[in-house]
Scaffold this motif. Structure first.
Motif, PDB file in Angstrom:
ATOM      1  N   PRO A  33       8.111  73.206  -8.991  1.00 23.24           N
ATOM      2  CA  PRO A  33       7.907  71.831  -9.463  1.00 23.24           C
ATOM      3  C   PRO A  33       7.994  71.707 -10.983  1.00 23.24           C
ATOM      4  CG  PRO A  33       6.217  72.430  -7.876  1.00 23.24           C
ATOM      5  CD  PRO A  33       7.009  73.668  -8.145  1.00 23.24           C
ATOM      6  N   GLU A  34       7.499  72.715 -11.700  1.00 23.78           N
ATOM      7  CA  GLU A  34       7.519  72.668 -13.168  1.00 23.78           C
ATOM      8  C   GLU A  34       8.949  72.694 -13.708  1.00 23.78           C
ATOM      9  OE1 GLU A  34       3.722  74.385 -11.681  1.00 23.78           O
ATOM     10  OE2 GLU A  34       5.818  74.849 -11.296  1.00 23.78           O
ATOM     11  N   PHE A  35       9.805  73.457 -13.079  1.00 26.15           N
ATOM     12  CA  PHE A  35      11.207  73.485 -13.494  1.00 26.15           C
ATOM     13  C   PHE A  35      11.877  72.158 -13.162  1.00 26.15           C
ATOM     14  CE2 PHE A  35      10.731  77.917 -14.262  1.00 26.15           C
ATOM     15  CZ  PHE A  35      11.841  78.351 -14.962  1.00 26.15           C
ATOM     16  N   ARG A  36      11.652  71.658 -11.963  1.00 31.45           N
ATOM     17  CA  ARG A  36      12.278  70.391 -11.566  1.00 31.45           C
ATOM     18  C   ARG A  36      11.839  69.246 -12.471  1.00 31.45           C
ATOM     19  NH1 ARG A  36      10.754  72.027  -6.370  1.00 31.45           N
ATOM     20  NH2 ARG A  36       9.309  70.292  -6.242  1.00 31.45           N
ATOM     21  N   ALA A  37      10.549  69.249 -12.855  1.00 32.69           N
ATOM     22  CA  ALA A  37      10.016  68.158 -13.662  1.00 32.69           C
ATOM     23  C   ALA A  37      10.553  68.152 -15.095  1.00 32.69           C
ATOM     24  CB  ALA A  37       8.487  68.245 -13.692  1.00 32.69           C
ATOM     25  N   THR A  38      10.992  69.298 -15.582  1.00 35.23           N
ATOM     26  CA  THR A  38      11.424  69.378 -16.980  1.00 35.23           C
ATOM     27  C   THR A  38      12.923  69.607 -17.141  1.00 35.23           C
ATOM     28  OG1 THR A  38      10.914  71.746 -17.029  1.00 35.23           O
ATOM     29  CG2 THR A  38       9.180  70.232 -17.747  1.00 35.23           C
ATOM     30  N   HIS A  39      13.658  69.613 -16.042  1.00 39.48           N
ATOM     31  CA  HIS A  39      15.098  69.884 -16.112  1.00 39.48           C
ATOM     32  C   HIS A  39      15.839  68.746 -16.795  1.00 39.48           C
ATOM     33  CE1 HIS A  39      19.265  69.974 -14.441  1.00 39.48           C
ATOM     34  NE2 HIS A  39      19.144  71.212 -14.899  1.00 39.48           N
ATOM     35  N   ALA A  40      16.647  69.112 -17.765  1.00 41.73           N
ATOM     36  CA  ALA A  40      17.533  68.152 -18.428  1.00 41.73           C
ATOM     37  C   ALA A  40      18.954  68.629 -18.175  1.00 41.73           C
ATOM     38  CB  ALA A  40      17.241  68.091 -19.920  1.00 41.73           C
ATOM     39  N   PRO A  41      19.727  67.928 -17.361  1.00 42.00           N
ATOM     40  CA  PRO A  41      21.079  68.383 -17.039  1.00 42.00           C
ATOM     41  C   PRO A  41      21.931  68.579 -18.293  1.00 42.00           C
ATOM     42  CG  PRO A  41      20.467  66.523 -15.662  1.00 42.00           C
ATOM     43  CD  PRO A  41      19.416  66.664 -16.714  1.00 42.00           C
ATOM     44  N   TRP A  42      22.755  69.602 -18.246  1.00 43.18           N
ATOM     45  CA  TRP A  42      23.657  69.884 -19.359  1.00 43.18           C
ATOM     46  C   TRP A  42      24.757  68.841 -19.395  1.00 43.18           C
ATOM     47  CZ3 TRP A  42      28.878  70.976 -19.894  1.00 43.18           C
ATOM     48  CH2 TRP A  42      29.257  71.430 -21.160  1.00 43.18           C
ATOM     49  N   PHE A  43      25.181  68.485 -20.589  1.00 43.38           N
ATOM     50  CA  PHE A  43      26.326  67.592 -20.733  1.00 43.38           C
ATOM     51  C   PHE A  43      27.121  68.036 -21.955  1.00 43.38           C
ATOM     52  CE2 PHE A  43      22.897  65.840 -23.203  1.00 43.38           C
ATOM     53  CZ  PHE A  43      23.490  65.425 -24.378  1.00 43.38           C
ATOM     54  N   ALA A  44      28.408  67.835 -21.893  1.00 41.50           N
ATOM     55  CA  ALA A  44      29.276  68.178 -23.013  1.00 41.50           C
ATOM     56  C   ALA A  44      29.105  67.133 -24.099  1.00 41.50           C
ATOM     57  CB  ALA A  44      30.729  68.239 -22.558  1.00 41.50           C
ATOM     58  N   PRO A  45      28.886  67.564 -25.326  1.00 41.71           N
ATOM     59  CA  PRO A  45      28.747  66.587 -26.399  1.00 41.71           C
ATOM     60  C   PRO A  45      30.064  65.862 -26.653  1.00 41.71           C
ATOM     61  CG  PRO A  45      28.721  68.829 -27.264  1.00 41.71           C
ATOM     62  CD  PRO A  45      28.735  68.933 -25.767  1.00 41.71           C
ATOM     63  N   ALA A  46      29.961  64.623 -27.022  1.00 45.46           N
ATOM     64  CA  ALA A  46      31.154  63.838 -27.338  1.00 45.46           C
ATOM     65  C   ALA A  46      31.743  64.347 -28.643  1.00 45.46           C
ATOM     66  CB  ALA A  46      30.801  62.355 -27.459  1.00 45.46           C
ATOM     67  N   MET A  47      33.023  64.491 -28.646  1.00 45.46           N
ATOM     68  CA  MET A  47      33.709  64.952 -29.850  1.00 45.46           C
ATOM     69  C   MET A  47      34.029  63.764 -30.740  1.00 45.46           C
ATOM     70  SD  MET A  47      33.776  68.178 -29.416  1.00 45.46           S
ATOM     71  CE  MET A  47      34.920  68.759 -30.642  1.00 45.46           C
ATOM     72  N   LYS A  48      33.690  63.889 -31.994  1.00 46.69           N
ATOM     73  CA  LYS A  48      33.980  62.832 -32.955  1.00 46.69           C
ATOM     74  C   LYS A  48      35.444  62.920 -33.356  1.00 46.69           C
ATOM     75  CE  LYS A  48      32.495  60.976 -37.358  1.00 46.69           C
ATOM     76  NZ  LYS A  48      31.589  61.152 -38.493  1.00 46.69           N
ATOM     77  N   LYS A  49      36.139  61.820 -33.229  1.00 48.42           N
ATOM     78  CA  LYS A  49      37.559  61.787 -33.592  1.00 48.42           C
ATOM     79  C   LYS A  49      37.676  61.605 -35.102  1.00 48.42           C
ATOM     80  CE  LYS A  49      39.118  60.042 -29.199  1.00 48.42           C
ATOM     81  NZ  LYS A  49      39.878  59.029 -28.479  1.00 48.42           N
TER      82      LYS A  49
END
Length: 85
Positions: free
Chosen positions: A67-83
């Motif tokens: 439960p502690e892992f599930r409650a604090t999980h922040a899914p990974w995402f690719a950062p937006a690249m600045k053009k």
């Protein structure tokens, strides 16, 4: 280097006791660190695709089921690249 380290963790998982934790028969900092790191690698690089490192993948799943892992999980995402112009 990363693959070598993951293979060492895979071997450690093969040696663990019936509890499934890396050290002793309880959750320790080693499990928390390995669980966070392998979740990141799973989500960002898909290192467990095609059944690679099955024992380490099972350890990650054991950690993520808490439960502690599930409650604090922040899914990974690719950062937006600045053009740049």
């Amino acid at each position: 280097q990363m693959l070598g380290a993951l293979q060492e963790l895979e071997a450690a998982c093969a040696r663990r006791g019936p509890s499934g934790w890396l050290v002793d028969d309880r959750l320790t900092q080693a499990d928390i660190t390995a669980g966070c790191m392998t979740t990141f690698l799973h989500e960002s690089l898909e290192v467990f695709a095609n059944g690679a490192l099955p024992r380490l993948a099972a350890h990650r799943e054991q950690c993520e089921a808490l439960p502690e892992f599930r409650a604090t999980h922040a899914p990974w995402f690719a950062p937006a690249m600045k053009k740049t112009p």
